[in-house]
Design a protein around this motif. Structure first.
Motif, mmCIF file in Angstrom:
data_model
loop_
_atom_site.group_PDB
_atom_site.id
_atom_site.type_symbol
_atom_site.label_atom_id
_atom_site.label_comp_id
_atom_site.label_asym_id
_atom_site.label_seq_id
_atom_site.Cartn_x
_atom_site.Cartn_y
_atom_site.Cartn_z
ATOM 1 N N LEU A 161 0.827 -1.214 0.000
ATOM 2 C CA LEU A 161 0.000 0.000 0.000
ATOM 3 C C LEU A 161 0.858 1.259 0.000
ATOM 4 C CD1 LEU A 161 -2.763 -1.006 2.571
ATOM 5 C CD2 LEU A 161 -3.056 -0.675 0.103
ATOM 6 N N CYS A 162 1.911 1.252 0.793
ATOM 7 C CA CYS A 162 2.761 2.432 0.880
ATOM 8 C C CYS A 162 3.592 2.624 -0.379
ATOM 9 C CB CYS A 162 3.643 2.344 2.114
ATOM 10 S SG CYS A 162 2.657 2.530 3.616
ATOM 11 N N MET A 163 4.009 1.546 -1.010
ATOM 12 C CA MET A 163 4.747 1.660 -2.265
ATOM 13 C C MET A 163 3.854 2.276 -3.334
ATOM 14 S SD MET A 163 7.837 0.765 -1.713
ATOM 15 C CE MET A 163 8.568 0.477 -3.307
ATOM 16 N N LYS A 164 2.594 1.891 -3.331
ATOM 17 C CA LYS A 164 1.662 2.476 -4.296
ATOM 18 C C LYS A 164 1.524 3.975 -4.046
ATOM 19 C CE LYS A 164 -3.039 2.301 -6.097
ATOM 20 N NZ LYS A 164 -2.750 2.373 -7.493
ATOM 21 N N GLY A 199 3.509 5.435 -6.797
ATOM 22 C CA GLY A 199 2.400 5.664 -7.705
ATOM 23 C C GLY A 199 2.089 4.509 -8.637
ATOM 24 N N GLU A 200 2.681 3.350 -8.391
ATOM 25 C CA GLU A 200 2.343 2.201 -9.224
ATOM 26 C C GLU A 200 2.183 0.966 -8.355
ATOM 27 O OE1 GLU A 200 6.019 0.177 -11.365
ATOM 28 O OE2 GLU A 200 5.969 2.328 -11.745
ATOM 29 N N ASP A 201 1.334 0.089 -8.825
ATOM 30 C CA ASP A 201 1.077 -1.143 -8.090
ATOM 31 C C ASP A 201 2.245 -2.106 -8.221
ATOM 32 O OD1 ASP A 201 -1.539 -0.669 -7.102
ATOM 33 O OD2 ASP A 201 -2.350 -0.983 -9.115
ATOM 34 N N MET A 202 2.591 -2.728 -7.118
ATOM 35 C CA MET A 202 3.548 -3.834 -7.133
ATOM 36 C C MET A 202 2.739 -5.086 -6.860
ATOM 37 S SD MET A 202 6.903 -2.577 -4.986
ATOM 38 C CE MET A 202 7.826 -4.068 -5.325
ATOM 39 N N SER A 203 3.051 -6.150 -7.566
ATOM 40 C CA SER A 203 2.334 -7.396 -7.320
ATOM 41 C C SER A 203 2.700 -7.921 -5.938
ATOM 42 C CB SER A 203 2.694 -8.439 -8.386
ATOM 43 O OG SER A 203 4.024 -8.882 -8.197
ATOM 44 N N ALA A 204 1.833 -8.736 -5.376
ATOM 45 C CA ALA A 204 2.104 -9.336 -4.068
ATOM 46 C C ALA A 204 3.391 -10.152 -4.110
ATOM 47 C CB ALA A 204 0.923 -10.204 -3.639
#
Length: 143
Positions: free
Chosen positions: A29-32, A36-41
């Motif tokens: 959540l914090c990386m997003k 500003g981009e989603d990281m996969s789990a």
């Protein structure tokens, strides 16, 4: 380099439940929010595993500091690689041509003819266009 006080604040903001540990979900959540981009789990878990020294699947503040320093080091390496690429790609085409390679090697005191430069490029020219783009240059530099 990021100051340790700043990293403590970053850690506190990532640690949303205040338990002194960052979960994969909290980091994701914090990386997003930060990048500003989603990281996969899977990517988040791999990133965490790379610095999770106690193997608990969570990050404490020390592990987050290690992650930040590793990331900063990676960014510095990327910037140095980009600078080197720009030096070789001197014709303004955004790629390394046989001529630009010949000219740069000449500046370095390693004189090669165009045919030798074409052969050098051919070895790493993955898309067959006769020049090296940035990704191909990275591959070459990793050799």
């Amino acid at each position: 380099m990021v100051a340790s006080g700043e990293l403590s604040r970053v850690f506190a903001s990532f640690d949303q439940d205040g338990d002194g540990k960052i979960t994969a979900t909290e980091l994701q959540l914090c990386m997003k929010a930060a990048v500003g981009e989603d990281m996969s789990a899977e990517d988040v878990k791999a990133l965490m595993a790379s610095v999770d020294t106690d193997g608990d699947g969570l990050l404490d503040e020390e592990e987050l500091v290690r992650l930040a320093r590793d990331t900063e080091s990676d960014q510095e390496e990327e910037e140095e690689l980009m600078e080197a690429f720009r030096m070789y790609a001197m014709e303004g085409r955004g790629c390394i041509t046989p001529l630009s390679l010949k000219l740069m090697l000449g500046k370095l005191g390693k004189h090669r003819d165009i045919a030798e430069c074409q052969a050098m490029i051919c070895r790493f020219d993955l898309d067959g266009d006769g020049v090296l783009n940035l990704d191909e240059f990275k591959t070459m530099m990793d050799q």
